[in-house]
Write a protein that holds these residues in place. Sequence first.
Motif, PDB file in Angstrom:
ATOM      1  N   ASN A  88       0.574  -1.336  -0.113  1.00 58.13           N
ATOM      2  CA  ASN A  88       0.065   0.036  -0.114  1.00 58.13           C
ATOM      3  C   ASN A  88       1.087   1.057   0.042  1.00 58.13           C
ATOM      4  OD1 ASN A  88      -2.442  -1.449   2.322  1.00 58.13           O
ATOM      5  ND2 ASN A  88      -2.383  -1.350   0.096  1.00 58.13           N
ATOM      6  N   THR A  89       2.031   1.459   1.031  1.00 58.41           N
ATOM      7  CA  THR A  89       2.706   2.527   1.264  1.00 58.41           C
ATOM      8  C   THR A  89       3.809   2.554   0.354  1.00 58.41           C
ATOM      9  OG1 THR A  89       3.644   2.061   2.991  1.00 58.41           O
ATOM     10  CG2 THR A  89       2.046   2.795   3.259  1.00 58.41           C
ATOM     11  N   ALA A  90       4.255   1.069  -0.005  1.00 67.87           N
ATOM     12  CA  ALA A  90       5.677   1.006  -0.882  1.00 67.87           C
ATOM     13  C   ALA A  90       5.572   1.357  -2.451  1.00 67.87           C
ATOM     14  CB  ALA A  90       6.163  -0.201  -0.479  1.00 67.87           C
ATOM     15  N   VAL A  91       4.175   2.026  -2.837  1.00 75.09           N
ATOM     16  CA  VAL A  91       5.032   2.155  -4.189  1.00 75.09           C
ATOM     17  C   VAL A  91       4.380   3.630  -4.014  1.00 75.09           C
ATOM     18  CG1 VAL A  91       3.325   0.548  -5.530  1.00 75.09           C
ATOM     19  CG2 VAL A  91       1.617   2.031  -4.092  1.00 75.09           C
ATOM     20  N   ASN A  92       3.406   4.561  -2.627  1.00 75.17           N
ATOM     21  CA  ASN A  92       3.669   5.235  -3.158  1.00 75.17           C
ATOM     22  C   ASN A  92       5.558   6.165  -2.040  1.00 75.17           C
ATOM     23  OD1 ASN A  92       1.167   6.260  -3.765  1.00 75.17           O
ATOM     24  ND2 ASN A  92       0.663   6.950  -1.451  1.00 75.17           N
ATOM     25  N   ARG A 126      10.052  -4.106  -2.706  1.00 78.85           N
ATOM     26  CA  ARG A 126       9.630  -4.242  -1.708  1.00 78.85           C
ATOM     27  C   ARG A 126       8.538  -4.813  -2.228  1.00 78.85           C
ATOM     28  NH1 ARG A 126       9.428  -0.747   3.993  1.00 78.85           N
ATOM     29  NH2 ARG A 126      10.584  -1.711   4.654  1.00 78.85           N
ATOM     30  N   VAL A 127       8.403  -4.067  -3.256  1.00 78.29           N
ATOM     31  CA  VAL A 127       6.864  -4.319  -3.684  1.00 78.29           C
ATOM     32  C   VAL A 127       6.938  -5.680  -4.344  1.00 78.29           C
ATOM     33  CG1 VAL A 127       5.711  -3.557  -5.486  1.00 78.29           C
ATOM     34  CG2 VAL A 127       6.080  -1.670  -4.476  1.00 78.29           C
ATOM     35  N   PHE A 128       8.040  -5.821  -5.519  1.00 77.74           N
ATOM     36  CA  PHE A 128       8.109  -6.569  -6.068  1.00 77.74           C
ATOM     37  C   PHE A 128       8.067  -8.354  -5.557  1.00 77.74           C
ATOM     38  CE2 PHE A 128       7.670  -3.849  -9.198  1.00 77.74           C
ATOM     39  CZ  PHE A 128       6.896  -3.836  -9.992  1.00 77.74           C
ATOM     40  N   ASN A 129       9.369  -8.095  -4.591  1.00 78.61           N
ATOM     41  CA  ASN A 129       9.332  -8.996  -3.599  1.00 78.61           C
ATOM     42  C   ASN A 129       7.683  -9.952  -2.831  1.00 78.61           C
ATOM     43  OD1 ASN A 129      11.662  -9.130  -3.631  1.00 78.61           O
ATOM     44  ND2 ASN A 129      12.553  -8.160  -2.464  1.00 78.61           N
ATOM     45  N   VAL A 131       7.251   1.674 -11.212  1.00 77.92           N
ATOM     46  CA  VAL A 131       7.041   0.026 -10.645  1.00 77.92           C
ATOM     47  C   VAL A 131       6.654  -0.892 -11.168  1.00 77.92           C
ATOM     48  CG1 VAL A 131       6.281  -0.984  -8.453  1.00 77.92           C
ATOM     49  CG2 VAL A 131       6.038   1.564  -8.052  1.00 77.92           C
ATOM     50  N   ASN A 132       7.985  -1.086 -11.925  1.00 76.51           N
ATOM     51  CA  ASN A 132       7.322  -1.665 -13.558  1.00 76.51           C
ATOM     52  C   ASN A 132       8.315  -2.797 -14.048  1.00 76.51           C
ATOM     53  OD1 ASN A 132       9.708  -0.874 -14.375  1.00 76.51           O
ATOM     54  ND2 ASN A 132       9.909   1.052 -15.354  1.00 76.51           N
ATOM     55  N   LYS A 133       8.388  -3.487 -12.798  1.00 77.67           N
ATOM     56  CA  LYS A 133       8.675  -5.080 -12.506  1.00 77.67           C
ATOM     57  C   LYS A 133       8.028  -6.132 -13.980  1.00 77.67           C
ATOM     58  CE  LYS A 133      10.771  -9.058 -10.230  1.00 77.67           C
ATOM     59  NZ  LYS A 133      11.863  -9.574  -9.456  1.00 77.67           N
ATOM     60  N   LYS A 134       6.802  -5.895 -12.849  1.00 81.24           N
ATOM     61  CA  LYS A 134       6.075  -6.366 -13.547  1.00 81.24           C
ATOM     62  C   LYS A 134       4.216  -5.529 -13.294  1.00 81.24           C
ATOM     63  CE  LYS A 134       7.475 -11.322 -13.047  1.00 81.24           C
ATOM     64  NZ  LYS A 134       6.698 -12.742 -11.792  1.00 81.24           N
ATOM     65  N   ARG A 135       3.339  -6.189 -14.213  1.00 82.71           N
ATOM     66  CA  ARG A 135       1.956  -5.767 -14.230  1.00 82.71           C
ATOM     67  C   ARG A 135       1.155  -6.201 -13.676  1.00 82.71           C
ATOM     68  NH1 ARG A 135       0.111  -5.981 -20.416  1.00 82.71           N
ATOM     69  NH2 ARG A 135       1.472  -8.004 -19.653  1.00 82.71           N
ATOM     70  N   LEU A 136       0.573  -6.167 -13.153  1.00 85.04           N
ATOM     71  CA  LEU A 136      -1.144  -6.942 -12.516  1.00 85.04           C
ATOM     72  C   LEU A 136      -1.222  -7.693 -12.772  1.00 85.04           C
ATOM     73  CD1 LEU A 136      -2.806  -7.922  -9.641  1.00 85.04           C
ATOM     74  CD2 LEU A 136      -4.138  -6.157 -11.167  1.00 85.04           C
ATOM     75  N   VAL A 137      -0.983  -7.817 -14.499  1.00 81.84           N
ATOM     76  CA  VAL A 137      -2.103  -8.634 -15.495  1.00 81.84           C
ATOM     77  C   VAL A 137      -0.805 -10.100 -15.610  1.00 81.84           C
ATOM     78  CG1 VAL A 137      -2.967  -7.422 -16.477  1.00 81.84           C
ATOM     79  CG2 VAL A 137      -0.976  -7.321 -17.487  1.00 81.84           C
ATOM     80  N   ASP A 138       0.384  -9.455 -14.892  1.00 83.42           N
ATOM     81  CA  ASP A 138       1.996 -10.116 -15.158  1.00 83.42           C
ATOM     82  C   ASP A 138       2.021 -11.694 -13.939  1.00 83.42           C
ATOM     83  OD1 ASP A 138       2.659  -9.703 -17.473  1.00 83.42           O
ATOM     84  OD2 ASP A 138       3.301  -8.567 -16.823  1.00 83.42           O
ATOM     85  N   TYR A 139       0.468 -11.334 -13.090  1.00 90.73           N
ATOM     86  CA  TYR A 139       0.740 -12.016 -12.154  1.00 90.73           C
ATOM     87  C   TYR A 139      -0.419 -13.283 -11.813  1.00 90.73           C
ATOM     88  CZ  TYR A 139       4.219  -9.873  -9.805  1.00 90.73           C
ATOM     89  OH  TYR A 139       5.868  -9.560  -9.148  1.00 90.73           O
ATOM     90  N   PRO A 140      -0.497 -14.632 -12.789  1.00 95.92           N
ATOM     91  CA  PRO A 140      -1.816 -14.927 -13.058  1.00 95.92           C
ATOM     92  C   PRO A 140      -2.315 -14.857 -11.690  1.00 95.92           C
ATOM     93  CG  PRO A 140      -0.246 -16.279 -13.313  1.00 95.92           C
ATOM     94  CD  PRO A 140       0.946 -15.841 -13.028  1.00 95.92           C
ATOM     95  N   ASN A 141      -2.145 -15.478 -10.764  1.00 95.39           N
ATOM     96  CA  ASN A 141      -3.019 -15.207  -9.360  1.00 95.39           C
ATOM     97  C   ASN A 141      -3.738 -14.015  -9.021  1.00 95.39           C
ATOM     98  OD1 ASN A 141      -3.147 -18.645  -8.581  1.00 95.39           O
ATOM     99  ND2 ASN A 141      -0.625 -17.907  -8.677  1.00 95.39           N
ATOM    100  N   LEU A 142      -2.475 -12.991  -8.498  1.00 93.38           N
ATOM    101  CA  LEU A 142      -2.926 -12.330  -7.993  1.00 93.38           C
ATOM    102  C   LEU A 142      -4.048 -11.695  -9.369  1.00 93.38           C
ATOM    103  CD1 LEU A 142       0.089 -10.682  -6.758  1.00 93.38           C
ATOM    104  CD2 LEU A 142      -1.302 -11.052  -5.768  1.00 93.38           C
ATOM    105  N   TRP A 143      -3.511 -12.098 -10.622  1.00 92.06           N
ATOM    106  CA  TRP A 143      -4.428 -10.993 -11.478  1.00 92.06           C
ATOM    107  C   TRP A 143      -6.450 -11.555 -11.592  1.00 92.06           C
ATOM    108  CZ3 TRP A 143      -6.598  -7.367 -14.094  1.00 92.06           C
ATOM    109  CH2 TRP A 143      -7.353  -7.425 -14.723  1.00 92.06           C
TER     110      TRP A 143
END
Length: 361
Positions: free
Chosen positions: A221-225, A242-245, A289-301
């Motif tokens: 929540n806050t790490a993206v900011n 932090r975000v991507f880990n 914050v562009n290592k991956k998009r949400l749509v690149d995570y099958p379960n999260l997406w």
Amino acid sequence: MTKEAALREELKKIDVNEKLSACPIDFSRSKVANPRAGQQSKTYVSGTAKSNFNDRKKFQPYQEPQFNNLFTDGTLPVEANRYRLIWSRHCPWANRLAIAIDLLGLDNVISKGVVDPLRPAGVVGDWFFTLDDNDEDPVLHTHSLSESYLKADPNYDLRTTVPALVDIKTGKVVNNNYNTLIDEFSIAWKKYQNENAPDLYPEALREDIDALNKIIYTDVNTAVNEAGLARSQADYEKYYNRVFNRLDWLEDRLSKQRYLFGSIITDTDIRLYVTLARFDVVFYQKYYVNKKRLVDYPNLWNYTKDLYSLPAFKNNTDFDAIKKRFYQVDHTPQSDLPRIIPNGPDLSNWTAPNDRDRFEK
């Protein structure tokens, strides 16, 4: 190691700061996050609102909730049609409460008022009802959120934040704590909840929910900011990692169960959802914050689409308001603040089928 112990171990690895992490487009000195950064302050004619977007001393980027009256300790009476949630559709902190109210079926007894995601030109510290007729909230009959803050405390001189729960009888803000209000509604308002409303804060899971809430708050929540607020490569990379880990960790967790705590939706799912809903639209593009998009995570997406398929989530997710706030910023004329609002990403895939019902089978 039990799940509860595993969460405690994860919590030991992070430093939790529960002060509100302000929107970087108001407080970042980086042109990446805040297109107004470095601009000469300019006075605009906007009613009584003052142009103050270069006034960073007064409006610091971190601020604790100032009003914390509770229902659970008896300070606030649980009374139908007495309270109004003021929120902005762009804001993830406020979005949590709007979703929770509808999910619990409390929308019949707690009304919601919406402020404009675009502030008057140059204004940082207030929100306005310029989406309503006569620029006035139809229930509170106020023009700006600060009016309710000042009724609660005539000496209030910090920025006004959403969400804010206002007592309609007095016009005063009684609680603006984005971290506790969902649980207040879950526990104290049960007699008004729908018969089939989920228990968002079940007693048996509260220790685990509290731990995972802190983990997600800090690392998502806050790490993206914080990535958007970063003024050095080292700080940016710290929060980027932090975000991507954490997203990798959550991707694994959601490979084993439908929601974050199994087969039931909890407070924690709402808290994660509001950041995920904004990830590809804003954070991936604007805050690098562009290592991956949400749509690149099958379960999260698929998990996010699953939640979005529920009316409480879908009806309170406004991509247009999100894009306006983060890219258009405010009502500053284009000649004074040139900016481009991206057309994408394609949002049609949000209503595509998801695979999360495989866990129910």
